[in-house]
Design a protein around this motif. Sequence first.
Motif, mmCIF file in Angstrom:
data_model
loop_
_atom_site.group_PDB
_atom_site.id
_atom_site.type_symbol
_atom_site.label_atom_id
_atom_site.label_comp_id
_atom_site.label_asym_id
_atom_site.label_seq_id
_atom_site.Cartn_x
_atom_site.Cartn_y
_atom_site.Cartn_z
ATOM 1 N N LEU A 127 1.512 1.847 -9.162
ATOM 2 C CA LEU A 127 0.860 0.540 -9.111
ATOM 3 C C LEU A 127 1.766 -0.604 -9.544
ATOM 4 C CD1 LEU A 127 -2.769 1.264 -10.349
ATOM 5 C CD2 LEU A 127 -2.143 0.041 -8.261
ATOM 6 N N ALA A 176 3.716 -1.736 -6.636
ATOM 7 C CA ALA A 176 2.802 -2.281 -5.631
ATOM 8 C C ALA A 176 2.308 -3.664 -6.032
ATOM 9 C CB ALA A 176 1.625 -1.336 -5.430
ATOM 10 N N TYR A 188 0.826 -1.213 0.000
ATOM 11 C CA TYR A 188 0.000 0.000 0.000
ATOM 12 C C TYR A 188 0.860 1.263 0.000
ATOM 13 C CZ TYR A 188 -4.401 -2.447 0.391
ATOM 14 O OH TYR A 188 -5.497 -3.225 0.108
ATOM 15 N N ALA A 245 -5.627 -3.797 -6.225
ATOM 16 C CA ALA A 245 -4.625 -3.121 -7.046
ATOM 17 C C ALA A 245 -4.912 -3.308 -8.540
ATOM 18 C CB ALA A 245 -3.235 -3.641 -6.696
ATOM 19 N N ARG A 289 1.934 1.676 -3.557
ATOM 20 C CA ARG A 289 0.801 2.118 -4.382
ATOM 21 C C ARG A 289 0.564 3.615 -4.221
ATOM 22 N NH1 ARG A 289 -5.502 -0.097 -4.100
ATOM 23 N NH2 ARG A 289 -6.368 1.663 -5.272
#
Length: 476
Positions: free
Chosen positions: A423, A426, A415, A450, A418
């Motif tokens: 992304l 992540a 997280y 995600a 992210r």
Amino acid sequence: MIPRALFRFVLPLALLVPHSAYAAEPLAQAVSQQMHLNAQRYGIAGQAVFIAHDGKVLFRGADGDANLATRKHIMVDTLFPVYSLSKLFASTLVMQLAEQGRVELDKPASLYVHGLPVAWHHITVRQFLNHTSGVPEYFGAAQTRDDGPRAAFPASLQAALDGLAGQPLQFAAGTDTRYTQTNYLVLTALLEAHYGKPYERIADERILQKLGLKHTYLGAAALPKAGVATSYMGQDGALQQSKEVTWPAYAHAHSDLYISLDDLASFLQALANGELVGKAALQQFWQAPVLANGRRGGFATGWETGEMGPYHEVGHDGGTKVRARIAYRGGLDRDRYTVIYLTNGSARNVWSRSLVNSVMAAAAPDQFPAEAVSEQLIHAALAPAFDSAAQAKSLQARSPMQGAALEQAINNTGYMLRENLGLDAALRIFELNTVLFPASANAWDSLAEAWQARGDQAKAKLLYEKSRQLLPQGLK
């Protein structure tokens, strides 16, 4: 060998860090390198870091630019705007009154302050300190927006409170947490009513003068002309100069504090040493209360609180830019870390919590394994190639954590990536968690979330279904 890019930063540390502390050269070099890495990774303009253990300074250093236009470097005596760290002074002043028996934290604040809205008369001092009061915010976006004219703040503290009299509470006091600056207007009124003088004089007499803080200013109007870091924020991945809010004087208990690294360190060290509030009382104040819904509150007498393995942590942030933390195990008399990370902004608006965690991992990886694992994973996730199976095997063989603790550390890192680094990175970490913990519904749920954010609804749907199938029977 120290990389060439680190020379400007590392060499001055021999002058900045006391000789007795600098004897731990590998530690100093590890923290220096982490700061350099953070600057590159997140696009930090300028930064200053302080780390102490049981009162002994382990690291004290600065790097980067106080002003990008003039290229003036950050120094350890540079003044930083620290935003909501201002609240730590106010909460300390209230704790002093509570320790002396002059204020009872679980009694209504209206016993000590006249002129509060009637609907607030039952709200306790502790609930105002801990943002569990439910009171609405006293200003809106119009006062703080970065584009165009700003609406005027209420003319006085009492006018600000009177202006909220007709607004409903956001929730019943003590049932939830909602961070609002209004809470600290009430505490300002309480302190001024008790001492019969303005908040700035109270803080000056009871904290600044007592500790000999010479590089601390309440309010931008009092600042010297030089030696102040310019504040920046990230916009479209680049640094842009922030348009600072011109706070009224009555807001100084919740914002508009400017302070140097050394002065902030002196305040935190003195407080933890019992010089402002007794240690026994302080440890009681720093225990988070339980809310009416059974959950533990996120604030303990005004300080953010939580756990780092066996360590209890307290502190506060100033948005994404600065954070102060005290972490101690068992009690304040032993195994206590004091950590400060000040920046004047980053291109990625990185969480200040992530920055503090990174230098704690560099300084004491054995004591803070979750933070150390997180930093290793961030480094791996940003590398050109990433092999989930190989990373899983390495973690299983070398990580000091296993089971639920490791799963949570990996999930938190996903997280963090992210939010701050995109992304792609992540997704690598969330996928790694499903390789290590294939029976975890939460691991698959995070991965699904995600992919949904990435726009692949079909894949997200399959992963959500897998997560649902792994839930206990009663939760499906």
